[in-house]
Design an enzyme around this catalytic site. Structure first.
Site, PDB file in Angstrom:
ATOM      1  N   LYS A  13      38.678  10.649  26.769  1.00 27.01           N
ATOM      2  CA  LYS A  13      37.760  10.895  25.640  1.00 27.01           C
ATOM      3  C   LYS A  13      38.183  10.087  24.415  1.00 27.01           C
ATOM      4  O   LYS A  13      37.370   9.398  23.794  1.00 27.01           O
ATOM      5  CB  LYS A  13      37.721  12.397  25.281  1.00 27.01           C
ATOM      6  CG  LYS A  13      37.269  13.294  26.410  1.00 27.01           C
ATOM      7  CD  LYS A  13      37.218  14.759  25.999  1.00 27.01           C
ATOM      8  CE  LYS A  13      38.556  15.377  25.628  1.00 27.01           C
ATOM      9  NZ  LYS A  13      39.539  15.464  26.719  1.00 27.01           N
ATOM     10  N   ARG A  88      34.624  23.132  22.839  1.00 24.34           N
ATOM     11  CA  ARG A  88      35.473  23.345  24.004  1.00 24.34           C
ATOM     12  C   ARG A  88      35.288  24.729  24.584  1.00 24.34           C
ATOM     13  O   ARG A  88      35.939  25.079  25.563  1.00 24.34           O
ATOM     14  CB  ARG A  88      36.906  23.237  23.517  1.00 24.34           C
ATOM     15  CG  ARG A  88      37.716  22.159  24.178  1.00 24.34           C
ATOM     16  CD  ARG A  88      39.062  22.248  23.499  1.00 24.34           C
ATOM     17  NE  ARG A  88      40.043  21.513  24.200  1.00 24.34           N
ATOM     18  CZ  ARG A  88      40.401  20.275  23.855  1.00 24.34           C
ATOM     19  NH1 ARG A  88      39.825  19.647  22.869  1.00 24.34           N
ATOM     20  NH2 ARG A  88      41.362  19.702  24.524  1.00 24.34           N
ATOM     21  N   ARG A 127      51.063   8.412  28.987  1.00 21.50           N
ATOM     22  CA  ARG A 127      50.395   8.231  27.690  1.00 21.50           C
ATOM     23  C   ARG A 127      51.382   8.098  26.537  1.00 21.50           C
ATOM     24  O   ARG A 127      52.395   8.772  26.471  1.00 21.50           O
ATOM     25  CB  ARG A 127      49.477   9.417  27.399  1.00 21.50           C
ATOM     26  CG  ARG A 127      48.958   9.326  25.965  1.00 21.50           C
ATOM     27  CD  ARG A 127      47.788  10.163  25.667  1.00 21.50           C
ATOM     28  NE  ARG A 127      47.978  11.544  26.047  1.00 21.50           N
ATOM     29  CZ  ARG A 127      46.986  12.415  26.085  1.00 21.50           C
ATOM     30  NH1 ARG A 127      45.768  12.047  25.794  1.00 21.50           N
ATOM     31  NH2 ARG A 127      47.208  13.658  26.431  1.00 21.50           N
ATOM     32  N   ARG A 160      53.311  12.522  23.358  1.00 16.06           N
ATOM     33  CA  ARG A 160      52.789  13.713  22.681  1.00 16.06           C
ATOM     34  C   ARG A 160      53.551  14.966  23.137  1.00 16.06           C
ATOM     35  O   ARG A 160      53.838  15.105  24.314  1.00 16.06           O
ATOM     36  CB  ARG A 160      51.303  13.866  23.032  1.00 16.06           C
ATOM     37  CG  ARG A 160      50.412  13.889  21.830  1.00 16.06           C
ATOM     38  CD  ARG A 160      48.977  13.754  22.211  1.00 16.06           C
ATOM     39  NE  ARG A 160      48.421  14.948  22.815  1.00 16.06           N
ATOM     40  CZ  ARG A 160      47.142  15.064  23.154  1.00 16.06           C
ATOM     41  NH1 ARG A 160      46.312  14.064  22.958  1.00 16.06           N
ATOM     42  NH2 ARG A 160      46.699  16.179  23.685  1.00 16.06           N
ATOM     43  N   ARG A 171      46.947  23.218  30.406  1.00 16.41           N
ATOM     44  CA  ARG A 171      45.757  22.660  29.715  1.00 16.41           C
ATOM     45  C   ARG A 171      44.621  22.447  30.711  1.00 16.41           C
ATOM     46  O   ARG A 171      43.457  22.692  30.394  1.00 16.41           O
ATOM     47  CB  ARG A 171      46.119  21.334  29.024  1.00 16.41           C
ATOM     48  CG  ARG A 171      46.858  21.565  27.703  1.00 16.41           C
ATOM     49  CD  ARG A 171      47.587  20.329  27.222  1.00 16.41           C
ATOM     50  NE  ARG A 171      46.720  19.198  27.000  1.00 16.41           N
ATOM     51  CZ  ARG A 171      47.141  17.922  26.947  1.00 16.41           C
ATOM     52  NH1 ARG A 171      48.423  17.646  27.132  1.00 16.41           N
ATOM     53  NH2 ARG A 171      46.288  16.967  26.729  1.00 16.41           N
TER      54      ARG A 171
HETATM   55  P1  AP5 Z   1      42.971   9.698  26.452  1.00 18.08           P
HETATM   56  O1  AP5 Z   1      41.873   8.808  26.008  1.00 18.08           O
HETATM   57  O2  AP5 Z   1      44.109   9.941  25.516  1.00 18.08           O
HETATM   58  O3  AP5 Z   1      42.363  11.062  27.030  1.00 18.08           O
HETATM   59  P2  AP5 Z   1      41.718  12.319  26.298  1.00 18.08           P
HETATM   60  O4  AP5 Z   1      40.557  12.741  27.120  1.00 18.08           O
HETATM   61  O5  AP5 Z   1      41.511  12.039  24.845  1.00 18.08           O
HETATM   62  O6  AP5 Z   1      42.906  13.338  26.540  1.00 18.08           O
HETATM   63  P3  AP5 Z   1      43.570  14.413  25.561  1.00 18.08           P
HETATM   64  O7  AP5 Z   1      44.851  14.840  26.236  1.00 18.08           O
HETATM   65  O8  AP5 Z   1      43.636  13.890  24.163  1.00 18.08           O
HETATM   66  O9  AP5 Z   1      42.576  15.544  25.661  1.00 18.08           O
HETATM   67  P4  AP5 Z   1      42.802  16.997  25.302  1.00 18.08           P
HETATM   68  O10 AP5 Z   1      41.424  17.436  25.414  1.00 18.08           O
HETATM   69  O11 AP5 Z   1      43.788  17.734  26.120  1.00 18.08           O
HETATM   70  O12 AP5 Z   1      43.565  16.934  23.894  1.00 18.08           O
HETATM   71  P5  AP5 Z   1      43.083  17.119  22.389  1.00 18.08           P
HETATM   72  O13 AP5 Z   1      43.867  16.204  21.561  1.00 18.08           O
HETATM   73  O14 AP5 Z   1      41.600  17.094  22.314  1.00 18.08           O
HETATM   74  O15 AP5 Z   1      43.544   9.106  27.840  1.00 18.08           O
HETATM   75  C1  AP5 Z   1      44.640   9.712  28.483  1.00 18.08           C
HETATM   76  C2  AP5 Z   1      45.589   8.640  29.022  1.00 18.08           C
HETATM   77  O16 AP5 Z   1      44.943   7.893  30.057  1.00 18.08           O
HETATM   78  C3  AP5 Z   1      46.013   7.592  27.980  1.00 18.08           C
HETATM   79  O17 AP5 Z   1      47.329   7.210  28.258  1.00 18.08           O
HETATM   80  C4  AP5 Z   1      45.035   6.427  28.202  1.00 18.08           C
HETATM   81  O18 AP5 Z   1      45.566   5.179  27.790  1.00 18.08           O
HETATM   82  C5  AP5 Z   1      44.809   6.501  29.707  1.00 18.08           C
HETATM   83  N1  AP5 Z   1      43.462   6.109  30.129  1.00 18.08           N
HETATM   84  C6  AP5 Z   1      42.289   6.423  29.529  1.00 18.08           C
HETATM   85  N2  AP5 Z   1      41.245   5.925  30.211  1.00 18.08           N
HETATM   86  C7  AP5 Z   1      41.779   5.298  31.293  1.00 18.08           C
HETATM   87  C8  AP5 Z   1      41.221   4.607  32.401  1.00 18.08           C
HETATM   88  N3  AP5 Z   1      39.900   4.450  32.556  1.00 18.08           N
HETATM   89  N4  AP5 Z   1      42.065   4.117  33.335  1.00 18.08           N
HETATM   90  C9  AP5 Z   1      43.402   4.271  33.226  1.00 18.08           C
HETATM   91  N5  AP5 Z   1      43.990   4.911  32.203  1.00 18.08           N
HETATM   92  C10 AP5 Z   1      43.191   5.417  31.244  1.00 18.08           C
HETATM   93  O19 AP5 Z   1      43.545  18.611  22.116  1.00 18.08           O
HETATM   94  C11 AP5 Z   1      44.925  18.971  22.076  1.00 18.08           C
HETATM   95  C12 AP5 Z   1      45.036  20.462  21.856  1.00 18.08           C
HETATM   96  O20 AP5 Z   1      44.438  20.828  20.589  1.00 18.08           O
HETATM   97  C13 AP5 Z   1      44.319  21.363  22.873  1.00 18.08           C
HETATM   98  O21 AP5 Z   1      45.109  21.598  24.022  1.00 18.08           O
HETATM   99  C14 AP5 Z   1      44.070  22.628  22.041  1.00 18.08           C
HETATM  100  O22 AP5 Z   1      45.213  23.419  21.980  1.00 18.08           O
HETATM  101  C15 AP5 Z   1      43.780  22.075  20.657  1.00 18.08           C
HETATM  102  N6  AP5 Z   1      42.327  21.860  20.440  1.00 18.08           N
HETATM  103  C16 AP5 Z   1      41.700  20.653  20.240  1.00 18.08           C
HETATM  104  N7  AP5 Z   1      40.366  20.826  20.103  1.00 18.08           N
HETATM  105  C17 AP5 Z   1      40.131  22.166  20.219  1.00 18.08           C
HETATM  106  C18 AP5 Z   1      38.964  22.971  20.201  1.00 18.08           C
HETATM  107  N8  AP5 Z   1      37.740  22.429  20.043  1.00 18.08           N
HETATM  108  N9  AP5 Z   1      39.101  24.316  20.351  1.00 18.08           N
HETATM  109  C19 AP5 Z   1      40.322  24.864  20.514  1.00 18.08           C
HETATM  110  N10 AP5 Z   1      41.474  24.188  20.572  1.00 18.08           N
HETATM  111  C20 AP5 Z   1      41.384  22.837  20.417  1.00 18.08           C
HETATM  112 MG    MG Z   2      42.351  12.781  23.062  1.00 17.41          MG
END
Ligand code: AP5
Ligand code: MG
Length: 215
Positions: A13, A88, A127, A160, A171
């Protein structure tokens, strides 16, 4: 365009949102990035969010919704936005639907980036992120041009805190229980678009641009 990115942790994402932001010139709003920047600067919100994030749990809806409410009021959202990691839960999606309705707006598309759990675990272990600007890299598939240094802002990239394997497993469980139902929520509203998020970042990006009609 008012766009929502759905998909498991590590589905890409953040990576696709950065490319979409460049292409569409609209803000990339990542609730995860906002929480991490609050944790870094030691705010009350950051302290609260850290208790949940470190366990791989969701931050409570009331807290997250208030944060998004403030963000949506910023003038840069007037021409659209890319929401990454929000909504989410069903209550968050209902909030967003109502808030936009009150402003005479609606979501144009909910893009689901589909990646199997096994691929997720290996991606997340490689990552690295830039704490300064939020850019996401991967030591195997998407390394920065200079090792350890962010291409975008020159900051030092790090692992991270919530990317430890046991936290990632939780997660993913939370994703399947609480976030995956949003796929049906947006499908029922005729807004769902799904892309295969496997293959390289460029391949995924081509599919994303195509399905959104912005090639
Ligand atoms: P990346 O692009 O970083 O993936 P992502 O989908 O953004 O993954 P996240 O881990 O950031 O998602 P998340 O939903 O767990 O975390 P968030 O920060 O939102 O890609 C991942 C890896 O793969 C990278 O190394 C990248 O380079 C690689 N990659 C990407 N595309 C690729 C491809 N096509 N091929 C190969 N490699 C590739 O949330 C963190 C925490 O915050 C949550 O756990 C929760 O506690 C809290 N939180 C956030 N939002 C909310 C909400 N709305 N409600 C409640 N709690 C929340
Ligand atoms: Mg992300």
């Amino acid at each position: 365009m008012r766009l929502i990115l759905l998909g498991a942790p590590g589905s890409g994402k953040g990576t696709q949102a950065a490319l979409l932001q460049e292409k569409l010139n609209i803000p990339h709003i990542s609730t995860g990035d906002i929480f991490r920047s609050n944790i870094k600067s030691g705010t009350e919100l950051g302290k609260l969010a850290k208790c949940y994030i470190d366990k791989g749990m969701l931050v409570p809806d009331s807290v997250t919704i208030d944060l998004v409410k403030d963000r949506l009021r910023q003038p840069d959202c007037n021409n659209g936005f890319i929401m990454d990691g929000f909504p989410r839960t069903i209550p968050q999606a209902e909030y967003l639907e109502n808030a936009l309705k009150e402003m005479g707006m609606h979501v144009d598309a909910a893009l689901n980036i589909d990646v199997p759990d096994e691929v997720i675990i290996s991606r997340i272990s490689g990552r690295r992120i830039c704490p300064a600007c939020g850019m996401s890299y991967n030591v195997v598939s998407n390394p920065p041009r200079t090792e350890g240094i962010c291409d975008s802002c020159g900051g030092r990239v790090v692992h991270r805190d919530d990317d430890k394997e046991e936290t990632v497993v939780n997660r993913l469980k939370v994703y399947h229980e609480q976030t995956e139902p949003l796929i049906k929520f947006y499908e029922a509203r005729g807004k769902l678009k799904t892309v295969d998020g496997q293959g390289s970042v460029e391949e995924s990006s081509k599919r994303v641009f195509k399905v959104l009609g912005i090639e």
